[in-house]
Design a protein around this motif. Structure first.
Motif, PDB file in Angstrom:
ATOM      1  N   ILE A   1       0.847  -1.207   0.000  1.00  0.00           N
ATOM      2  CA  ILE A   1       0.000   0.000   0.000  1.00  0.00           C
ATOM      3  C   ILE A   1       0.879   1.254   0.000  1.00  0.00           C
ATOM      4  O   ILE A   1       0.636   2.192  -0.769  1.00  0.00           O
ATOM      5  N   MET A   2       1.910   1.269   0.856  1.00  0.00           N
ATOM      6  CA  MET A   2       2.768   2.459   0.945  1.00  0.00           C
ATOM      7  C   MET A   2       3.548   2.705  -0.348  1.00  0.00           C
ATOM      8  O   MET A   2       3.616   3.842  -0.820  1.00  0.00           O
ATOM      9  N   ILE A   3       4.116   1.651  -0.939  1.00  0.00           N
ATOM     10  CA  ILE A   3       4.894   1.829  -2.174  1.00  0.00           C
ATOM     11  C   ILE A   3       3.957   2.201  -3.331  1.00  0.00           C
ATOM     12  O   ILE A   3       4.290   3.065  -4.153  1.00  0.00           O
ATOM     13  N   PHE A   4       2.785   1.589  -3.395  1.00  0.00           N
ATOM     14  CA  PHE A   4       1.781   1.922  -4.409  1.00  0.00           C
ATOM     15  C   PHE A   4       1.443   3.409  -4.323  1.00  0.00           C
ATOM     16  O   PHE A   4       1.421   4.119  -5.324  1.00  0.00           O
ATOM     17  N   PHE A   5       1.175   3.893  -3.112  1.00  0.00           N
ATOM     18  CA  PHE A   5       0.807   5.297  -2.927  1.00  0.00           C
ATOM     19  C   PHE A   5       1.981   6.224  -3.224  1.00  0.00           C
ATOM     20  O   PHE A   5       1.776   7.327  -3.713  1.00  0.00           O
ATOM     21  N   LEU A   6       3.194   5.764  -2.944  1.00  0.00           N
ATOM     22  CA  LEU A   6       4.384   6.571  -3.242  1.00  0.00           C
ATOM     23  C   LEU A   6       4.454   6.886  -4.725  1.00  0.00           C
ATOM     24  O   LEU A   6       4.777   8.011  -5.117  1.00  0.00           O
ATOM     25  N   PHE A   7       4.127   5.898  -5.572  1.00  0.00           N
ATOM     26  CA  PHE A   7       4.207   6.092  -7.020  1.00  0.00           C
ATOM     27  C   PHE A   7       2.930   6.681  -7.626  1.00  0.00           C
ATOM     28  O   PHE A   7       3.010   7.508  -8.526  1.00  0.00           O
ATOM     29  N   LEU A   8       1.775   6.270  -7.152  1.00  0.00           N
ATOM     30  CA  LEU A   8       0.525   6.700  -7.780  1.00  0.00           C
ATOM     31  C   LEU A   8      -0.238   7.754  -6.994  1.00  0.00           C
ATOM     32  O   LEU A   8      -1.230   8.280  -7.477  1.00  0.00           O
ATOM     33  N   GLY A   9       0.222   8.067  -5.804  1.00  0.00           N
ATOM     34  CA  GLY A   9      -0.470   9.046  -4.976  1.00  0.00           C
ATOM     35  C   GLY A   9      -0.580  10.407  -5.629  1.00  0.00           C
ATOM     36  O   GLY A   9      -1.638  11.038  -5.608  1.00  0.00           O
ATOM     37  N   LYS A  10       0.513  10.858  -6.260  1.00  0.00           N
ATOM     38  CA  LYS A  10       0.521  12.167  -6.918  1.00  0.00           C
ATOM     39  C   LYS A  10      -0.465  12.191  -8.085  1.00  0.00           C
ATOM     40  O   LYS A  10      -1.194  13.157  -8.278  1.00  0.00           O
ATOM     41  N   SER A  11      -0.505  11.091  -8.858  1.00  0.00           N
ATOM     42  CA  SER A  11      -1.445  10.990  -9.986  1.00  0.00           C
ATOM     43  C   SER A  11      -2.878  10.985  -9.490  1.00  0.00           C
ATOM     44  O   SER A  11      -3.759  11.624 -10.078  1.00  0.00           O
ATOM     45  N   LEU A  12      -3.126  10.258  -8.407  1.00  0.00           N
ATOM     46  CA  LEU A  12      -4.474  10.230  -7.837  1.00  0.00           C
ATOM     47  C   LEU A  12      -4.896  11.619  -7.376  1.00  0.00           C
ATOM     48  O   LEU A  12      -6.042  12.025  -7.570  1.00  0.00           O
ATOM     49  N   LEU A  13      -3.946  12.345  -6.781  1.00  0.00           N
ATOM     50  CA  LEU A  13      -4.246  13.705  -6.326  1.00  0.00           C
ATOM     51  C   LEU A  13      -4.524  14.630  -7.511  1.00  0.00           C
ATOM     52  O   LEU A  13      -5.437  15.445  -7.462  1.00  0.00           O
ATOM     53  N   SER A  14      -3.713  14.493  -8.584  1.00  0.00           N
ATOM     54  CA  SER A  14      -3.924  15.312  -9.784  1.00  0.00           C
ATOM     55  C   SER A  14      -5.293  15.051 -10.380  1.00  0.00           C
ATOM     56  O   SER A  14      -5.952  15.964 -10.874  1.00  0.00           O
TER      57      SER A  14
END
Length: 192
Positions: free
Chosen positions: A50-63
């Protein structure tokens, strides 16, 4: 690869303070009693993914929802601030449901206790300051430590004792409070 020991250590300590696996030992022991057993490997691996997934895709999800990293980091600073207050003052500002005993290893242990709003916000904030590979190493080191703590939580509780756990929570609470203030100050400038 641009490995930097200082960045790895700082990211590790920030995540360690936010996840607060030592301070969560009483919760882990309570979950273990209710569920009968906690699958330490499963909980650790799922939290790490979950943490590594969010590290990479968190910014895209926020955008996707129209939020920039600096705004998220400022919001994260508030979350960290309140988590730190809970740790220092020994109060509970946020209480989540216990969840089903059968799935205790995943919910609430892996998410949201380990990989929760505080740690996910922290990962995005760290990504704004540090190299990704250093953050990944810090996440992996934390997952290993989480696994060890989950496996040995009963022994740790007996060794440290309730007062020792309270002292550790307060120390990490003060560190986390300082990190929250720094994170807020660094990112609020970017918004204006």
């Amino acid at each position: 690869m641009n490995f930097n020991f200082k960045e790895i250590f700082t990211a590790f300590m920030v995540l360690f303070a936010v996840i607060d696996i030592i301070g969560n030992i009483p919760i882990i022991i309570d979950l273990r009693k209710k569920a009968g057993q906690i699958q330490s490997e499963k909980a650790s691996i799922i939290a790490g993914i979950i943490m590594i997934f969010f590290l990479f895709l968190g910014k895209s999800l926020l955008s996707l929802i129209g939020v920039d990293v600096n705004s998220f980091a400022v919001a994260g600073a508030f979350i960290l601030f309140f988590i730190a207050l809970e740790m220092i003052l020994g109060i509970t500002l946020y209480k989540d449901d216990e969840g089903d005993a059968i799935t205790a290893s995943v919910f609430p242990l892996a998410f949201p206790l380990i990989a929760g709003p505080g740690s996910l916000t922290t990962l995005l904030s760290l990504r704004a300051e540090f190299e990704v590979e250093n953050i990944i190493v810090a996440v992996i080191l934390n997952v290993i430590l989480i696994y060890i703590v989950l496996k040995t939580s009963s022994k740790i509780e007996r060794l440290i004792g309730p007062n020792g756990i309270k002292i550790i929570r307060k120390i990490f609470g003060v560190i986390l409070l300082a990190i929250a203030v720094k994170l807020f100050a660094a990112n609020i400038k970017m918004l204006f």
